[in-house]
Scaffold this motif. Sequence first.
Motif, PDB file in Angstrom:
ATOM      1  N   ARG A 167      -3.171  12.938 -18.780  1.00  0.00           N
ATOM      2  CA  ARG A 167      -1.750  12.670 -18.519  1.00  0.00           C
ATOM      3  C   ARG A 167      -1.593  11.642 -17.409  1.00  0.00           C
ATOM      4  O   ARG A 167      -0.743  10.763 -17.482  1.00  0.00           O
ATOM      5  CB  ARG A 167      -1.008  13.945 -18.175  1.00  0.00           C
ATOM      6  CG  ARG A 167      -0.764  14.817 -19.378  1.00  0.00           C
ATOM      7  CD  ARG A 167       0.247  15.894 -19.046  1.00  0.00           C
ATOM      8  NE  ARG A 167       0.486  16.721 -20.204  1.00  0.00           N
ATOM      9  CZ  ARG A 167       1.438  16.487 -21.101  1.00  0.00           C
ATOM     10  NH1 ARG A 167       2.254  15.476 -20.951  1.00  0.00           N
ATOM     11  NH2 ARG A 167       1.585  17.289 -22.128  1.00  0.00           N
ATOM     12  N   ALA A 168      -2.403  11.755 -16.367  1.00  0.00           N
ATOM     13  CA  ALA A 168      -2.324  10.799 -15.261  1.00  0.00           C
ATOM     14  C   ALA A 168      -2.726   9.399 -15.722  1.00  0.00           C
ATOM     15  O   ALA A 168      -2.077   8.416 -15.374  1.00  0.00           O
ATOM     16  CB  ALA A 168      -3.213  11.255 -14.109  1.00  0.00           C
ATOM     17  N   ALA A 169      -3.777   9.320 -16.518  1.00  0.00           N
ATOM     18  CA  ALA A 169      -4.259   8.015 -16.990  1.00  0.00           C
ATOM     19  C   ALA A 169      -3.264   7.310 -17.892  1.00  0.00           C
ATOM     20  O   ALA A 169      -3.285   6.081 -18.002  1.00  0.00           O
ATOM     21  CB  ALA A 169      -5.597   8.187 -17.717  1.00  0.00           C
ATOM     22  N   THR A 170      -2.380   8.085 -18.527  1.00  0.00           N
ATOM     23  CA  THR A 170      -1.396   7.485 -19.423  1.00  0.00           C
ATOM     24  C   THR A 170       0.005   7.428 -18.811  1.00  0.00           C
ATOM     25  O   THR A 170       0.948   7.010 -19.483  1.00  0.00           O
ATOM     26  CB  THR A 170      -1.344   8.257 -20.761  1.00  0.00           C
ATOM     27  OG1 THR A 170      -1.023   9.622 -20.498  1.00  0.00           O
ATOM     28  CG2 THR A 170      -2.676   8.162 -21.491  1.00  0.00           C
ATOM     29  N   LEU A 213       2.069   6.474  -7.016  1.00  0.00           N
ATOM     30  CA  LEU A 213       1.026   7.407  -7.443  1.00  0.00           C
ATOM     31  C   LEU A 213       1.487   8.854  -7.298  1.00  0.00           C
ATOM     32  O   LEU A 213       1.267   9.676  -8.197  1.00  0.00           O
ATOM     33  CB  LEU A 213      -0.253   7.180  -6.623  1.00  0.00           C
ATOM     34  CG  LEU A 213      -1.061   5.946  -6.981  1.00  0.00           C
ATOM     35  CD1 LEU A 213      -2.163   5.716  -5.950  1.00  0.00           C
ATOM     36  CD2 LEU A 213      -1.653   6.077  -8.369  1.00  0.00           C
ATOM     37  N   LYS A 214       2.123   9.164  -6.184  1.00  0.00           N
ATOM     38  CA  LYS A 214       2.611  10.530  -5.963  1.00  0.00           C
ATOM     39  C   LYS A 214       3.634  10.913  -7.031  1.00  0.00           C
ATOM     40  O   LYS A 214       3.577  11.995  -7.603  1.00  0.00           O
ATOM     41  CB  LYS A 214       3.212  10.642  -4.561  1.00  0.00           C
ATOM     42  CG  LYS A 214       3.894  11.948  -4.258  1.00  0.00           C
ATOM     43  CD  LYS A 214       2.933  13.108  -4.220  1.00  0.00           C
ATOM     44  CE  LYS A 214       3.669  14.373  -3.784  1.00  0.00           C
ATOM     45  NZ  LYS A 214       2.839  15.546  -3.849  1.00  0.00           N
ATOM     46  N   HIS A 215       4.579  10.020  -7.299  1.00  0.00           N
ATOM     47  CA  HIS A 215       5.603  10.283  -8.311  1.00  0.00           C
ATOM     48  C   HIS A 215       4.951  10.495  -9.687  1.00  0.00           C
ATOM     49  O   HIS A 215       5.291  11.436 -10.416  1.00  0.00           O
ATOM     50  CB  HIS A 215       6.601   9.129  -8.340  1.00  0.00           C
ATOM     51  CG  HIS A 215       7.667   9.290  -9.372  1.00  0.00           C
ATOM     52  ND1 HIS A 215       8.637  10.262  -9.303  1.00  0.00           N
ATOM     53  CD2 HIS A 215       7.900   8.604 -10.519  1.00  0.00           C
ATOM     54  CE1 HIS A 215       9.435  10.166 -10.345  1.00  0.00           C
ATOM     55  NE2 HIS A 215       9.007   9.168 -11.101  1.00  0.00           N
ATOM     56  N   GLY A 216       4.026   9.622 -10.033  1.00  0.00           N
ATOM     57  CA  GLY A 216       3.358   9.731 -11.322  1.00  0.00           C
ATOM     58  C   GLY A 216       2.522  10.989 -11.442  1.00  0.00           C
ATOM     59  O   GLY A 216       2.501  11.636 -12.494  1.00  0.00           O
ATOM     60  N   VAL A 263      -0.361   4.240 -13.410  1.00  0.00           N
ATOM     61  CA  VAL A 263      -0.972   2.937 -13.696  1.00  0.00           C
ATOM     62  C   VAL A 263      -0.341   1.857 -12.811  1.00  0.00           C
ATOM     63  O   VAL A 263      -1.059   1.038 -12.209  1.00  0.00           O
ATOM     64  CB  VAL A 263      -0.830   2.590 -15.197  1.00  0.00           C
ATOM     65  CG1 VAL A 263      -1.285   1.168 -15.471  1.00  0.00           C
ATOM     66  CG2 VAL A 263      -1.617   3.586 -16.040  1.00  0.00           C
ATOM     67  N   LEU A 264       0.976   1.849 -12.687  1.00  0.00           N
ATOM     68  CA  LEU A 264       1.650   0.877 -11.829  1.00  0.00           C
ATOM     69  C   LEU A 264       1.259   1.083 -10.366  1.00  0.00           C
ATOM     70  O   LEU A 264       1.000   0.116  -9.642  1.00  0.00           O
ATOM     71  CB  LEU A 264       3.165   0.978 -11.998  1.00  0.00           C
ATOM     72  CG  LEU A 264       4.008  -0.015 -11.207  1.00  0.00           C
ATOM     73  CD1 LEU A 264       3.667  -1.451 -11.590  1.00  0.00           C
ATOM     74  CD2 LEU A 264       5.487   0.266 -11.416  1.00  0.00           C
ATOM     75  N   GLY A 265       1.191   2.332  -9.932  1.00  0.00           N
ATOM     76  CA  GLY A 265       0.795   2.623  -8.556  1.00  0.00           C
ATOM     77  C   GLY A 265      -0.600   2.119  -8.253  1.00  0.00           C
ATOM     78  O   GLY A 265      -0.853   1.554  -7.189  1.00  0.00           O
ATOM     79  N   SER A 289       0.832  -1.201   0.000  1.00  0.00           N
ATOM     80  CA  SER A 289       0.000   0.000   0.000  1.00  0.00           C
ATOM     81  C   SER A 289       0.869   1.254   0.000  1.00  0.00           C
ATOM     82  O   SER A 289       0.623   2.190  -0.771  1.00  0.00           O
ATOM     83  CB  SER A 289      -0.922   0.004   1.224  1.00  0.00           C
ATOM     84  OG  SER A 289      -1.655   1.201   1.288  1.00  0.00           O
ATOM     85  N   ALA A 290       1.876   1.270   0.846  1.00  0.00           N
ATOM     86  CA  ALA A 290       2.791   2.420   0.894  1.00  0.00           C
ATOM     87  C   ALA A 290       3.527   2.583  -0.435  1.00  0.00           C
ATOM     88  O   ALA A 290       3.657   3.705  -0.945  1.00  0.00           O
ATOM     89  CB  ALA A 290       3.783   2.265   2.042  1.00  0.00           C
ATOM     90  N   ALA A 291       3.980   1.487  -1.011  1.00  0.00           N
ATOM     91  CA  ALA A 291       4.680   1.556  -2.298  1.00  0.00           C
ATOM     92  C   ALA A 291       3.757   2.098  -3.384  1.00  0.00           C
ATOM     93  O   ALA A 291       4.163   2.935  -4.206  1.00  0.00           O
ATOM     94  CB  ALA A 291       5.208   0.176  -2.688  1.00  0.00           C
TER      95      ALA A 291
END
Length: 124
Positions: free
Chosen positions: A44-47, A23-26, A52-54, A16-18
């Motif tokens: 931009r977020a969706a792509t 998500l924050k980085h993306g 997506v990995l987060g 969860s933390a990872a």
Amino acid sequence: MTLPSLVLLLFAVFSSAAGQIMLKHGMQAAATGAARAGGSLALRAATSPWVVLGLAVFAISAVAWMSTLARVPLSIAYPFNALGYLLIVLAGSTLLHERTSVWTWAGSLLVVIGLLTVFLGQRN
């Protein structure tokens, strides 16, 4: 609590933390790109591969959390979420270079002390 349950619980918290850090980085990258070149932040977020990995890692953590709740009493499992808070503060300051204060670290230490108190209290 059995060792497999503890491992599953820790996996749920760490993943969860990872996922949150990814998500924050993306989202930082998506916001910077949208501000620089224009366009939709949502697109931009969706792509964004990091977003997506987060989301995928966060979804895996949710499944692990549900599995944990089937095995571990909530009064034991839920305080472990505090460990996730500590992990996010640590990763935010080291990986994302966010500023943290002495008060943030002092509060994080108190959270860890609380977690240890709950965990050790359940062992008796």
